[in-house]
Design a protein around this motif. Structure first.
Motif, PDB file in Angstrom:
ATOM      1  N   PHE A  85       0.872  -1.368  -0.049  1.00 33.01           N
ATOM      2  CA  PHE A  85      -0.155  -0.068  -0.024  1.00 33.01           C
ATOM      3  C   PHE A  85       0.972   1.126  -0.023  1.00 33.01           C
ATOM      4  O   PHE A  85       0.661   2.278  -0.651  1.00 33.01           O
ATOM      5  CB  PHE A  85      -0.883  -0.037   1.512  1.00 33.01           C
ATOM      6  CG  PHE A  85      -1.706   1.201   1.557  1.00 33.01           C
ATOM      7  CD1 PHE A  85      -2.906   1.365   0.588  1.00 33.01           C
ATOM      8  CD2 PHE A  85      -1.182   2.340   2.212  1.00 33.01           C
ATOM      9  CE1 PHE A  85      -3.856   2.360   0.982  1.00 33.01           C
ATOM     10  CE2 PHE A  85      -1.987   3.262   2.365  1.00 33.01           C
ATOM     11  CZ  PHE A  85      -3.270   3.450   1.593  1.00 33.01           C
ATOM     12  N   TYR A 121       6.259  -4.950   6.983  1.00 28.43           N
ATOM     13  CA  TYR A 121       5.353  -3.700   6.897  1.00 28.43           C
ATOM     14  C   TYR A 121       3.988  -4.176   7.633  1.00 28.43           C
ATOM     15  O   TYR A 121       3.529  -3.545   8.623  1.00 28.43           O
ATOM     16  CB  TYR A 121       5.072  -3.243   5.382  1.00 28.43           C
ATOM     17  CG  TYR A 121       3.325  -2.650   5.577  1.00 28.43           C
ATOM     18  CD1 TYR A 121       3.371  -1.435   5.960  1.00 28.43           C
ATOM     19  CD2 TYR A 121       2.663  -3.135   4.638  1.00 28.43           C
ATOM     20  CE1 TYR A 121       2.187  -0.689   5.922  1.00 28.43           C
ATOM     21  CE2 TYR A 121       1.167  -2.651   4.485  1.00 28.43           C
ATOM     22  CZ  TYR A 121       1.242  -1.499   4.980  1.00 28.43           C
ATOM     23  OH  TYR A 121      -0.162  -0.883   4.998  1.00 28.43           O
ATOM     24  N   THR A 180       2.961  -3.065  11.607  1.00 29.87           N
ATOM     25  CA  THR A 180       1.934  -2.267  11.838  1.00 29.87           C
ATOM     26  C   THR A 180       0.674  -3.200  12.634  1.00 29.87           C
ATOM     27  O   THR A 180       0.203  -2.504  13.598  1.00 29.87           O
ATOM     28  CB  THR A 180       1.474  -2.087  10.326  1.00 29.87           C
ATOM     29  OG1 THR A 180       2.267  -1.392   9.618  1.00 29.87           O
ATOM     30  CG2 THR A 180       0.402  -0.710  10.521  1.00 29.87           C
ATOM     31  N   LEU A 201      -0.790  -2.078  16.447  1.00 27.12           N
ATOM     32  CA  LEU A 201      -1.831  -1.638  16.460  1.00 27.12           C
ATOM     33  C   LEU A 201      -2.818  -2.611  17.384  1.00 27.12           C
ATOM     34  O   LEU A 201      -3.672  -2.049  18.422  1.00 27.12           O
ATOM     35  CB  LEU A 201      -2.704  -1.699  15.120  1.00 27.12           C
ATOM     36  CG  LEU A 201      -2.144  -0.337  14.168  1.00 27.12           C
ATOM     37  CD1 LEU A 201      -2.749  -0.371  12.845  1.00 27.12           C
ATOM     38  CD2 LEU A 201      -2.176   0.885  14.658  1.00 27.12           C
ATOM     39  N   GLY A 257     -10.727  -6.272   6.099  1.00 27.98           N
ATOM     40  CA  GLY A 257      -9.747  -6.016   5.339  1.00 27.98           C
ATOM     41  C   GLY A 257      -8.759  -6.812   5.496  1.00 27.98           C
ATOM     42  O   GLY A 257      -7.589  -6.672   5.695  1.00 27.98           O
ATOM     43  N   ILE A 270      -1.795  -5.293   6.157  1.00 31.99           N
ATOM     44  CA  ILE A 270      -2.000  -5.246   7.526  1.00 31.99           C
ATOM     45  C   ILE A 270      -2.882  -6.662   8.132  1.00 31.99           C
ATOM     46  O   ILE A 270      -2.923  -7.248   9.297  1.00 31.99           O
ATOM     47  CB  ILE A 270      -2.324  -3.837   8.159  1.00 31.99           C
ATOM     48  CG1 ILE A 270      -1.492  -2.842   7.685  1.00 31.99           C
ATOM     49  CG2 ILE A 270      -2.590  -3.827   9.435  1.00 31.99           C
ATOM     50  CD1 ILE A 270      -1.958  -1.515   7.827  1.00 31.99           C
ATOM     51  N   VAL A 292     -12.837 -10.439   7.245  1.00 35.78           N
ATOM     52  CA  VAL A 292     -13.766 -10.022   6.124  1.00 35.78           C
ATOM     53  C   VAL A 292     -12.944  -9.303   4.781  1.00 35.78           C
ATOM     54  O   VAL A 292     -12.028  -8.739   5.103  1.00 35.78           O
ATOM     55  CB  VAL A 292     -14.601  -8.875   6.693  1.00 35.78           C
ATOM     56  CG1 VAL A 292     -15.549  -8.248   5.670  1.00 35.78           C
ATOM     57  CG2 VAL A 292     -15.249  -9.246   8.019  1.00 35.78           C
ATOM     58  N   SER A 321     -13.305  -9.660   0.144  1.00 35.41           N
ATOM     59  CA  SER A 321     -14.215  -9.856  -1.300  1.00 35.41           C
ATOM     60  C   SER A 321     -13.959 -11.155  -1.480  1.00 35.41           C
ATOM     61  O   SER A 321     -13.082 -11.696  -0.973  1.00 35.41           O
ATOM     62  CB  SER A 321     -13.885  -8.704  -2.168  1.00 35.41           C
ATOM     63  OG  SER A 321     -12.635  -8.901  -2.888  1.00 35.41           O
ATOM     64  N   SER A 342      -7.375   3.279   9.931  1.00 28.90           N
ATOM     65  CA  SER A 342      -7.433   4.361   8.726  1.00 28.90           C
ATOM     66  C   SER A 342      -8.650   5.180   9.703  1.00 28.90           C
ATOM     67  O   SER A 342      -9.540   4.560   9.927  1.00 28.90           O
ATOM     68  CB  SER A 342      -7.748   3.853   7.646  1.00 28.90           C
ATOM     69  OG  SER A 342      -6.789   3.072   7.037  1.00 28.90           O
ATOM     70  N   LYS A 397      -5.237  -8.951  -5.858  1.00 33.20           N
ATOM     71  CA  LYS A 397      -4.062  -9.899  -5.479  1.00 33.20           C
ATOM     72  C   LYS A 397      -4.389 -10.892  -3.958  1.00 33.20           C
ATOM     73  O   LYS A 397      -5.293 -10.265  -3.539  1.00 33.20           O
ATOM     74  CB  LYS A 397      -2.779  -9.013  -5.087  1.00 33.20           C
ATOM     75  CG  LYS A 397      -2.882  -8.348  -3.591  1.00 33.20           C
ATOM     76  CD  LYS A 397      -1.477  -7.666  -3.411  1.00 33.20           C
ATOM     77  CE  LYS A 397      -1.454  -6.537  -2.272  1.00 33.20           C
ATOM     78  NZ  LYS A 397      -1.531  -7.219  -1.038  1.00 33.20           N
TER      79      LYS A 397
END
Ligand SMILES: NC(=O)c1ccc[n+]([C@@H]2O[C@H](COP(=O)([O-])OP(=O)(O)OC[C@H]3O[C@@H](n4cnc5c(N)ncnc54)[C@H](OP(=O)(O)O)[C@@H]3O)[C@@H](O)[C@H]2O)c1
Length: 363
Positions: free
Chosen positions: A41, A145, A149, A153, A169, A174, A192, A194, A253, A322
């Motif tokens: 990203f 990365y 992250t 978090l 996501g 992440i 979750v 697609s 975000s 991807k």
């Protein structure tokens, strides 16, 4: 040395291979011959930052302004992208004690970037650790990365064994790391994403998966201790129906609205909103390395591209389909000279094949 450089913001076409000066390590630095780096990203955003409006930026306006100044207002300040890498230590500065030439390492450069190159220098106390033996350089290059992250978090919500966590996501950089780390902490994990990413998220160890194109988790009647929304796609107002009475809504975000909700829920008690910035610690990478050594963290590579095809790698990631990580192979010592530029097609690993192997190993 060779590096993939860009001198103006824009589409993947701005990336091209060039000859640049090889860096020399300071007394406290390590010089690393990069074997592999990734496309994530941060690379896509930094490459096209001129076209990322404050509205498109998933953070408050002030953060956008800071990022715009940091990356360069009208053109990129740093011509080399790449925030994560794996490689071999080639030389060390006079004061370095933790690493020696010949050590296989992996590391994270965050917004300093610069890993789309044959060599990088890293401070020995930076985000640098020995590469875990079970991973190839290419696999290890895709870990820092997302893992650093997600770890930083998730630390904000103090996960406990048996808690139910939903990751919105879950197939991204992440999210894929958060699924694995939450499992490591003993949580029951729902991922979750697609449709194309469902098998990938299951293979990472998620107990359940939800396809957001078919089902809205906020209406399922299920409740969670933690909802971790990576892109900030759901609102606390709607999503809190799926949160337990003392649960946490963790945003990677967020905008001003979520920051105000964080302040308000802190005062009001009960369900909490937490907007967090990662703030990685150098020791975290060694911890992730230990998880990999213990077989509790894996990397799944979707595609590999040689340096000459960096623009294609960016184009592929930008399509948003991807299923796993996308690697740029900078140098492969096992590959005979001349085949470093093998086509991406020839190097593409079928991610479904990998997923099936991993699922077979689990059952
Ligand atoms: N707080 C911090 O310190 C920090 C640090 C770094 C990054 N970030 C933020 O993290 C975000 C990037 O995360 P990343 O690197 O994981 O991105 P990424 O690799 O691009 O992944 C994004 C994920 O979100 C999923 N997604 C897209 N639309 C969705 C929707 N409507 N509902 C649910 N999931 C959806 C995608 O799944 P599908 O492909 O299946 O659609 C994909 O798995 C950025 O917004 C960035 O600002 C925050």
């Amino acid at each position: 040395m060779k590096a993939i450089i860009y001198s103006e913001y824009g589409s993947p076409d701005v990336l091209h291979l060039a000859e640049v000066s090889k860096p020399a390590p300071q007394d406290n630095e390590v010089l690393i011959r990069v074997h592999a780096t990734s496309v994530n990203f941060g690379d896509l955003m930094a490459r096209d930052f001129k076209n990322i409006t404050p509205r498109k930026f998933n953070m408050p306006l002030l953060f956008w302004l800071g990022a715009r100044l940091g990356f360069g207002f009208t053109r990129p300040k740093n011509p080399i992208l790449g925030n994560e890498f794996a490689g071999m230590v080639e030389a060390v500065g006079a004061q370095v004690t933790r690493f020696k030439p010949g050590d296989a390492v992996f590391g994270y450069r965050a917004q300093n970037m610069g890993a789309y190159a044959e060599y990088v220098c890293m401070p020995e106390i930076g985000m640098l650790a020995l590469k875990p033996a079970p991973m190839t350089f290419e696999e290890a290059a895709t870990v820092p990365y997302g893992a650093l992250t997600a770890l930083a978090l998730l630390r904000k919500v103090n996960l406990r064994p048996g808690q139910k966590v939903l990751i919105n996501g879950a197939s991204g950089g992440i999210g894929a790391a958060a699924v694995q780390l939450a499992k490591h902490y003993g949580a029951e994990v729902t991922g979750v994403c697609s449709t194309p990413g469902l098998d990938f998220v299951k293979a990472l160890g998620a107990d359940m998966v939800i396809d957001y194109t078919k089902e809205d988790f906020t209406r399922s009647g299920e409740t969670y201790d933690v909802i971790f929304d990576i892109l900030g796609k759901t609102s606390f107002g709607r999503g809190r129906k799926a949160l337990k009475p003392n649960g946490c809504y963790l945003y990677a975000s967020f905008k001003m609205k979520q920051l105000l909700q964080m302040l308000w829920t802190k005062v009001a008690g009960g369900q909490k909103v937490i907007c967090a910035l990662s703030g990685e610690r150098p020791d975290d990478l060694a911890f992730i390395g230990e998880l990999i050594e213990a077989g509790q963290y894996k990397a799944i590579i979707d595609r590999r591209y040689p340096m000459t095809q960096a623009a294609e790698a960016h184009r592929y990631v930008e399509q948003g389909h991807k299923k796993g990580s996308v690697v740029i192979t900078v140098w492969n010592p096992d590959t005979p000279h001349g085949s470093q530029t093998m086509s991406a097609q020839a190097q593409t690993t079928s991610v479904l094949e990998t997923v099936r192997t991993l699922q077979g190993a689990k059952s």
